[in-house]
Design a protein around this motif. Structure first.
Motif, PDB file in Angstrom:
ATOM      1  N   GLU A 254     -14.270  10.952  -8.924  1.00  0.00           N
ATOM      2  CA  GLU A 254     -13.051  11.702  -8.657  1.00  0.00           C
ATOM      3  C   GLU A 254     -13.212  12.598  -7.435  1.00  0.00           C
ATOM      4  OE1 GLU A 254      -9.905  14.510 -11.132  1.00  0.00           O
ATOM      5  OE2 GLU A 254     -12.058  14.811 -11.386  1.00  0.00           O
ATOM      6  N   LYS A 255     -14.390  13.173  -7.248  1.00  0.00           N
ATOM      7  CA  LYS A 255     -14.600  14.104  -6.130  1.00  0.00           C
ATOM      8  C   LYS A 255     -14.795  13.394  -4.798  1.00  0.00           C
ATOM      9  CE  LYS A 255     -16.519  17.925  -8.835  1.00  0.00           C
ATOM     10  NZ  LYS A 255     -17.704  18.797  -9.075  1.00  0.00           N
ATOM     11  N   THR A 256     -15.320  12.162  -4.819  1.00  0.00           N
ATOM     12  CA  THR A 256     -15.623  11.489  -3.548  1.00  0.00           C
ATOM     13  C   THR A 256     -14.546  10.506  -3.109  1.00  0.00           C
ATOM     14  OG1 THR A 256     -16.855   9.691  -4.644  1.00  0.00           O
ATOM     15  CG2 THR A 256     -18.088  11.685  -4.026  1.00  0.00           C
ATOM     16  N   ALA A 257     -13.567  10.230  -3.958  1.00  0.00           N
ATOM     17  CA  ALA A 257     -12.546   9.225  -3.633  1.00  0.00           C
ATOM     18  C   ALA A 257     -11.622   9.692  -2.510  1.00  0.00           C
ATOM     19  CB  ALA A 257     -11.717   8.903  -4.883  1.00  0.00           C
ATOM     20  N   GLU A 258     -11.148   8.712  -1.731  1.00  0.00           N
ATOM     21  CA  GLU A 258     -10.061   8.966  -0.770  1.00  0.00           C
ATOM     22  C   GLU A 258      -8.742   8.877  -1.526  1.00  0.00           C
ATOM     23  OE1 GLU A 258      -7.881   6.967   3.159  1.00  0.00           O
ATOM     24  OE2 GLU A 258      -9.594   5.964   2.217  1.00  0.00           O
ATOM     25  N   TYR A 259      -7.826   9.809  -1.246  1.00  0.00           N
ATOM     26  CA  TYR A 259      -6.550   9.821  -1.963  1.00  0.00           C
ATOM     27  C   TYR A 259      -5.407   9.439  -1.033  1.00  0.00           C
ATOM     28  CZ  TYR A 259      -9.025  11.589  -5.931  1.00  0.00           C
ATOM     29  OH  TYR A 259      -9.901  11.685  -6.988  1.00  0.00           O
ATOM     30  N   ALA A 260      -4.743   8.345  -1.399  1.00  0.00           N
ATOM     31  CA  ALA A 260      -3.572   7.906  -0.645  1.00  0.00           C
ATOM     32  C   ALA A 260      -2.359   8.760  -0.985  1.00  0.00           C
ATOM     33  CB  ALA A 260      -3.282   6.441  -0.945  1.00  0.00           C
ATOM     34  N   GLN A 300       7.995   3.717  -5.967  1.00  0.00           N
ATOM     35  CA  GLN A 300       7.470   4.331  -4.752  1.00  0.00           C
ATOM     36  C   GLN A 300       6.583   3.339  -4.010  1.00  0.00           C
ATOM     37  OE1 GLN A 300       8.295   7.553  -4.050  1.00  0.00           O
ATOM     38  NE2 GLN A 300       9.050   8.282  -6.043  1.00  0.00           N
ATOM     39  N   LEU A 301       6.603   3.437  -2.689  1.00  0.00           N
ATOM     40  CA  LEU A 301       5.725   2.646  -1.827  1.00  0.00           C
ATOM     41  C   LEU A 301       4.779   3.599  -1.106  1.00  0.00           C
ATOM     42  CD1 LEU A 301       5.009  -0.134  -0.552  1.00  0.00           C
ATOM     43  CD2 LEU A 301       6.651   0.418   1.257  1.00  0.00           C
ATOM     44  N   ILE A 302       3.482   3.359  -1.253  1.00  0.00           N
ATOM     45  CA  ILE A 302       2.450   4.139  -0.563  1.00  0.00           C
ATOM     46  C   ILE A 302       1.800   3.206   0.442  1.00  0.00           C
ATOM     47  CG2 ILE A 302       0.342   5.493  -0.847  1.00  0.00           C
ATOM     48  CD1 ILE A 302       1.139   5.811  -3.827  1.00  0.00           C
ATOM     49  N   TYR A 303       1.739   3.601   1.701  1.00  0.00           N
ATOM     50  CA  TYR A 303       1.220   2.691   2.719  1.00  0.00           C
ATOM     51  C   TYR A 303       0.517   3.459   3.825  1.00  0.00           C
ATOM     52  CZ  TYR A 303       5.447   4.044   5.313  1.00  0.00           C
ATOM     53  OH  TYR A 303       6.434   4.767   5.951  1.00  0.00           O
ATOM     54  N   LEU A 304      -0.308   2.742   4.562  1.00  0.00           N
ATOM     55  CA  LEU A 304      -1.072   3.330   5.656  1.00  0.00           C
ATOM     56  C   LEU A 304      -0.328   3.099   6.959  1.00  0.00           C
ATOM     57  CD1 LEU A 304      -3.801   4.811   5.920  1.00  0.00           C
ATOM     58  CD2 LEU A 304      -4.830   2.601   6.498  1.00  0.00           C
ATOM     59  N   SER A 305       0.028   4.181   7.632  1.00  0.00           N
ATOM     60  CA  SER A 305       0.714   4.124   8.922  1.00  0.00           C
ATOM     61  C   SER A 305      -0.203   4.764   9.953  1.00  0.00           C
ATOM     62  CB  SER A 305       2.046   4.871   8.852  1.00  0.00           C
ATOM     63  OG  SER A 305       2.688   4.868  10.112  1.00  0.00           O
ATOM     64  N   GLY A 306      -0.818   3.923  10.790  1.00  0.00           N
ATOM     65  CA  GLY A 306      -1.840   4.449  11.682  1.00  0.00           C
ATOM     66  C   GLY A 306      -3.031   4.913  10.863  1.00  0.00           C
ATOM     67  N   SER A 307      -3.329   6.201  10.958  1.00  0.00           N
ATOM     68  CA  SER A 307      -4.433   6.766  10.187  1.00  0.00           C
ATOM     69  C   SER A 307      -3.950   7.644   9.050  1.00  0.00           C
ATOM     70  CB  SER A 307      -5.350   7.586  11.106  1.00  0.00           C
ATOM     71  OG  SER A 307      -4.613   8.658  11.706  1.00  0.00           O
ATOM     72  N   GLN A 308      -2.625   7.645   8.796  1.00  0.00           N
ATOM     73  CA  GLN A 308      -2.046   8.527   7.797  1.00  0.00           C
ATOM     74  C   GLN A 308      -1.443   7.735   6.644  1.00  0.00           C
ATOM     75  OE1 GLN A 308      -2.208  11.970   7.999  1.00  0.00           O
ATOM     76  NE2 GLN A 308      -3.482  11.598   9.813  1.00  0.00           N
ATOM     77  N   TRP A 309      -1.680   8.221   5.425  1.00  0.00           N
ATOM     78  CA  TRP A 309      -1.011   7.660   4.265  1.00  0.00           C
ATOM     79  C   TRP A 309       0.375   8.264   4.128  1.00  0.00           C
ATOM     80  CZ3 TRP A 309      -2.712   3.580   1.663  1.00  0.00           C
ATOM     81  CH2 TRP A 309      -4.076   3.277   1.675  1.00  0.00           C
ATOM     82  N   LYS A 310       1.354   7.415   3.866  1.00  0.00           N
ATOM     83  CA  LYS A 310       2.728   7.873   3.697  1.00  0.00           C
ATOM     84  C   LYS A 310       3.282   7.351   2.372  1.00  0.00           C
ATOM     85  CE  LYS A 310       3.901   8.342   8.605  1.00  0.00           C
ATOM     86  NZ  LYS A 310       4.879   7.991   9.668  1.00  0.00           N
ATOM     87  N   THR A 311       4.252   8.055   1.837  1.00  0.00           N
ATOM     88  CA  THR A 311       4.921   7.652   0.600  1.00  0.00           C
ATOM     89  C   THR A 311       6.420   7.644   0.835  1.00  0.00           C
ATOM     90  OG1 THR A 311       3.192   8.591  -0.807  1.00  0.00           O
ATOM     91  CG2 THR A 311       5.346   8.245  -1.813  1.00  0.00           C
ATOM     92  N   THR A 312       7.087   6.594   0.364  1.00  0.00           N
ATOM     93  CA  THR A 312       8.537   6.528   0.460  1.00  0.00           C
ATOM     94  C   THR A 312       9.122   6.049  -0.858  1.00  0.00           C
ATOM     95  OG1 THR A 312      10.390   5.625   1.748  1.00  0.00           O
ATOM     96  CG2 THR A 312       8.536   4.168   1.377  1.00  0.00           C
TER      97      THR A 312
END
Length: 436
Positions: A254-260, A300-312
């Motif tokens: 939980e502490k080392t994971a990347e969070y989208a 919801q859609l979570i996706y990678l845009s460039g280097s940033q995670w976005k949610t729509t």
């Protein structure tokens, strides 16, 4: 000569594909329907294609595993009941199947914290299954959520949870058709540290990259789901990294994971949904939860845009509901499946779902260009499918852009109870988006 062979391949595929936007329903048999064990979203896979042969599996009314096979595009189904039965009264105990690059079927079924049930076809293309056997013989006593995924070269990835809800770990095995043996990749890829477990979704993209995303659950109560984490492997599952390319120290915690996306507990966040990737290997995650300050869960859609995670947010639902409690829930919407396609610089997306607001039909939310975020709904069936959730032929979609969707009307009582629904027709629905 190579161009000639390529032209022949195109001609062959032209006769193989359904017309754009056409829909066809091909009946296969009758399936158990008192709960959603045949229709759960986390079946990987319920339908699968290898070469020109397509396979499907389900439980019949007597709880036997049944297999079927046909030659695409429209050959007759060859149906075979196996000698294996499952505890169909528990909707977790799904059947998952895959066919490796050599044509052998791999089958896993009837799991909810119990010993591994796995067998392999007796010959390439055969529906005759061999005896139950171990894979590696390690950590195979408390198996849940078996999933198969096929690498572009024909090897097979097998993923499952070792342990229980709230304290389980993610295990990975890999099968080689050349050696006909399984090897252990990771005994604990994602570690709940005895306090929680990861409910994941995974895919292998066209480049062979494995993408995994997951929510954490702190207890058997569904309401304790939180956050959306991400990892990928570009070397067949040996090493893992964040979306930035930074390598993970394993196991992931939980502490080392990347969070989208950060999503708090008690947000009606569902588990075990869908992840996919486009032609460039960019990940897209579909799920649902209730946005802060609102009462209604939305897709919801979570996706990678460039280097940033976005949610729509991609739905506009109006009906509230709660996920609190344990066991399989009776929910007015299904968990989603997500497919994407990139052509001429535009990425189209298709979210498969069921919603009581659309009379519980199998439906799709589609967006021809994610840059516009304009979504429209289309019903793929005209009749109610009960508590069904979408699962589909991932390999056929990758090959020619045809959706082969497993469909069966199912019941589902709340908390593992049953509905008095007689056996229902199992069929494969075919749809090819017109603007793919």
């Amino acid at each position: 000569m190579p161009m000639f062979r390529f032209a022949l391949c195109l001609l062959w595929l032209g006769g193989f594909l359904p017309a754009p936007n056409s829909r066809a329903q091909t009946p296969v048999g009758l399936g158990w329907a008192k709960n959603n064990v045949n229709g759960a979203v986390f079946r990987k896979n319920s339908v699968v294609t290898q070469g020109r042969d397509q396979y499907v599996a389900w439980y019949d009314s007597a709880a036997y595993v049944v297999l079927a096979k046909r030659r695409l595009p429209a050959g007759p189904w060859q149906v075979q009941r196996t000698p294996y039965q499952g505890n169909v009264k528990d909707a977790h105990n799904v059947i998952s199947l895959m066919v490796d690059g050599a044509g052998y079927m791999h089958l896993s079924f009837d799991h909810h914290n119990n010993p591994l049930h796995y067998c392999r076809g007796k010959a390439p293309g055969s529906l005759e299954m061999g005896p139950l056997q171990p894979m590696t013989g390690q950590q195979e006593q408390k198996v849940s959520y078996p999933e198969f995924h096929r690498f572009p070269g024909g090897d097979v990835l097998f993923m499952y949870r070792d342990g229980g809800s709230g304290n389980g770990n993610l295990v990975l095995n890999r099968y080689s058709p050349k050696t006909q043996k399984w090897t252990r990749l990771h005994s604990v890829l994602i570690d709940g540290e005895g306090q929680r477990n990861a409910y994941w979704q995974a895919c292998i993209d066209a480049r062979g990259t494995i993408h995994v995303s997951w929510v954490w659950r702190e207890s058997p109560n569904v309401a304790s789901n939180h956050d959306m984490a991400y990892a990928c492997s570009r070397d067949g599952g040996l090493t893992w990294q964040r979306s930035t390319g930074e390598k993970y120290a394993l196991p992931i915690t939980e502490k080392t994971a990347e969070y989208a996306a950060r999503i708090p507990q008690n947000s009606e966040l569902i588990n075990q949904t869908s992840i996919t990737a486009d032609a460039q290997g960019r990940p897209y995650i579909a799920t649902y939860w209730r946005p802060a300050g609102t009462q209604v869960p939305q897709y919801q859609l979570i996706y990678l845009s460039g280097s940033q995670w976005k949610t729509t947010q991609i739905s506009q639902r109006t009906t509230p509901f709660s996920l609190s409690g344990v066991g399989t829930k009776k929910i007015p919407i299904s968990r989603p499946q997500l497919l994407v396609s990139t052509q001429k610089g535009k990425t189209a997306a298709f979210l498969l779902y069921r919603d009581a607001e659309r009379q519980d039909r199998a439906s799709v939310l589609q967006c021809p260009d994610l840059a516009t975020n304009q979504w429209t709904s289309l019903d793929l069936t005209t009749t109610c499918v009960g508590n069904w959730e979408p699962s589909y032929d991932t390999e056929r979609w990758k090959t020619d852009g045809t959706l082969s969707l497993f469909v069966q009307r199912t019941g589902q009582g709340d908390g593992e109870t049953l509905e008095n629904l007689p056996p229902q027709p199992v069929y494969v629905l075919e749809w090819r988006p017109g603007h793919r």
